[in-house]
Motif scaffolding. Sequence first.
Motif, PDB file in Angstrom:
ATOM      1  N   GLN A 172       0.844  -1.194   0.000  1.00  0.00           N
ATOM      2  CA  GLN A 172       0.000   0.000   0.000  1.00  0.00           C
ATOM      3  C   GLN A 172       0.882   1.249   0.000  1.00  0.00           C
ATOM      4  OE1 GLN A 172      -2.586  -0.413   3.413  1.00  0.00           O
ATOM      5  NE2 GLN A 172      -4.144  -1.510   2.224  1.00  0.00           N
ATOM      6  N   GLN A 173       1.969   1.214   0.755  1.00  0.00           N
ATOM      7  CA  GLN A 173       2.874   2.364   0.827  1.00  0.00           C
ATOM      8  C   GLN A 173       3.512   2.658  -0.536  1.00  0.00           C
ATOM      9  OE1 GLN A 173       3.368   4.514   3.400  1.00  0.00           O
ATOM     10  NE2 GLN A 173       4.597   5.695   1.950  1.00  0.00           N
ATOM     11  N   GLN A 174       3.932   1.611  -1.232  1.00  0.00           N
ATOM     12  CA  GLN A 174       4.557   1.809  -2.545  1.00  0.00           C
ATOM     13  C   GLN A 174       3.569   2.393  -3.548  1.00  0.00           C
ATOM     14  OE1 GLN A 174       5.850  -2.274  -2.846  1.00  0.00           O
ATOM     15  NE2 GLN A 174       8.013  -1.706  -2.616  1.00  0.00           N
ATOM     16  N   LEU A 175       2.339   1.881  -3.557  1.00  0.00           N
ATOM     17  CA  LEU A 175       1.328   2.431  -4.457  1.00  0.00           C
ATOM     18  C   LEU A 175       1.028   3.877  -4.075  1.00  0.00           C
ATOM     19  CD1 LEU A 175      -0.636   2.167  -6.810  1.00  0.00           C
ATOM     20  CD2 LEU A 175      -2.295   1.156  -5.215  1.00  0.00           C
ATOM     21  N   ALA A 176       0.946   4.145  -2.800  1.00  0.00           N
ATOM     22  CA  ALA A 176       0.696   5.510  -2.330  1.00  0.00           C
ATOM     23  C   ALA A 176       1.765   6.470  -2.844  1.00  0.00           C
ATOM     24  CB  ALA A 176       0.642   5.537  -0.805  1.00  0.00           C
ATOM     25  N   GLU A 177       3.010   6.059  -2.789  1.00  0.00           N
ATOM     26  CA  GLU A 177       4.106   6.899  -3.275  1.00  0.00           C
ATOM     27  C   GLU A 177       4.004   7.120  -4.786  1.00  0.00           C
ATOM     28  OE1 GLU A 177       7.669   4.971  -1.850  1.00  0.00           O
ATOM     29  OE2 GLU A 177       7.148   5.410   0.244  1.00  0.00           O
ATOM     30  N   LEU A 178       3.580   6.076  -5.518  1.00  0.00           N
ATOM     31  CA  LEU A 178       3.429   6.210  -6.970  1.00  0.00           C
ATOM     32  C   LEU A 178       2.345   7.216  -7.355  1.00  0.00           C
ATOM     33  CD1 LEU A 178       3.654   2.503  -8.225  1.00  0.00           C
ATOM     34  CD2 LEU A 178       5.265   4.360  -8.718  1.00  0.00           C
ATOM     35  N   VAL A 179       1.288   7.269  -6.568  1.00  0.00           N
ATOM     36  CA  VAL A 179       0.164   8.140  -6.930  1.00  0.00           C
ATOM     37  C   VAL A 179       0.143   9.446  -6.141  1.00  0.00           C
ATOM     38  CG1 VAL A 179      -1.228   6.209  -7.740  1.00  0.00           C
ATOM     39  CG2 VAL A 179      -1.510   7.002  -5.403  1.00  0.00           C
ATOM     40  N   GLY A 180       1.067   9.622  -5.219  1.00  0.00           N
ATOM     41  CA  GLY A 180       1.173  10.882  -4.492  1.00  0.00           C
ATOM     42  C   GLY A 180       0.170  11.082  -3.374  1.00  0.00           C
ATOM     43  N   VAL A 181      -0.149   9.994  -2.681  1.00  0.00           N
ATOM     44  CA  VAL A 181      -1.038  10.079  -1.513  1.00  0.00           C
ATOM     45  C   VAL A 181      -0.379   9.331  -0.362  1.00  0.00           C
ATOM     46  CG1 VAL A 181      -3.131  10.250  -2.928  1.00  0.00           C
ATOM     47  CG2 VAL A 181      -2.354   8.006  -2.160  1.00  0.00           C
ATOM     48  N   ASP A 182      -1.010   9.339   0.798  1.00  0.00           N
ATOM     49  CA  ASP A 182      -0.441   8.562   1.901  1.00  0.00           C
ATOM     50  C   ASP A 182      -1.022   7.153   1.926  1.00  0.00           C
ATOM     51  OD1 ASP A 182      -2.956   8.842   3.105  1.00  0.00           O
ATOM     52  OD2 ASP A 182      -2.293  10.400   4.476  1.00  0.00           O
ATOM     53  N   GLN A 183      -0.397   6.287   2.695  1.00  0.00           N
ATOM     54  CA  GLN A 183      -0.794   4.873   2.758  1.00  0.00           C
ATOM     55  C   GLN A 183      -2.226   4.719   3.250  1.00  0.00           C
ATOM     56  OE1 GLN A 183      -1.085   3.067   5.952  1.00  0.00           O
ATOM     57  NE2 GLN A 183      -1.751   1.238   4.856  1.00  0.00           N
ATOM     58  N   ALA A 184      -2.646   5.563   4.170  1.00  0.00           N
ATOM     59  CA  ALA A 184      -4.010   5.471   4.710  1.00  0.00           C
ATOM     60  C   ALA A 184      -5.051   5.728   3.615  1.00  0.00           C
ATOM     61  CB  ALA A 184      -4.190   6.458   5.860  1.00  0.00           C
TER      62      ALA A 184
END
Length: 128
Positions: A42-54
């Motif tokens: 979830q953290q890696q996808l969050a970084e790819l799309v520019g949002v936080d893991q939550a």
Amino acid sequence: MHQMHKEVNTLNAPRAFASIMHHAHDAAMNLRTYRTAKRLTQQQLAELVGVDQATIQRAEKMHSSARLETYIKCADALGVTLSDLFSDERTAEEALLVIAFRSSDASRRKVLSALAIEAGSQPPSPAQ
């Protein structure tokens, strides 16, 4: 951005999304399936799309605070469409096949299509 996403009428999108989300709680959500098929946390996808893991966690659980923009960004990052994210539940293997097909060039797509046709024309193997 995926071509389909560019064609969405932005004035109607919030109402359409609210309608989808109202009915989507009964349907399967494939964001997690596609994310794990790509071996992303979830953290890696969050970084790819520019949002936080939550934010990714809420989107995967289809929380009422999840935004259409988040799903669009996730679909783009994963190489799938919004339709893929909200369609019938898929296994990880099926998700991988969709990703592999969409990321392939024309000659590889022909090979994959031929394999799918061949596999579909054979009777299922007996359970062992």
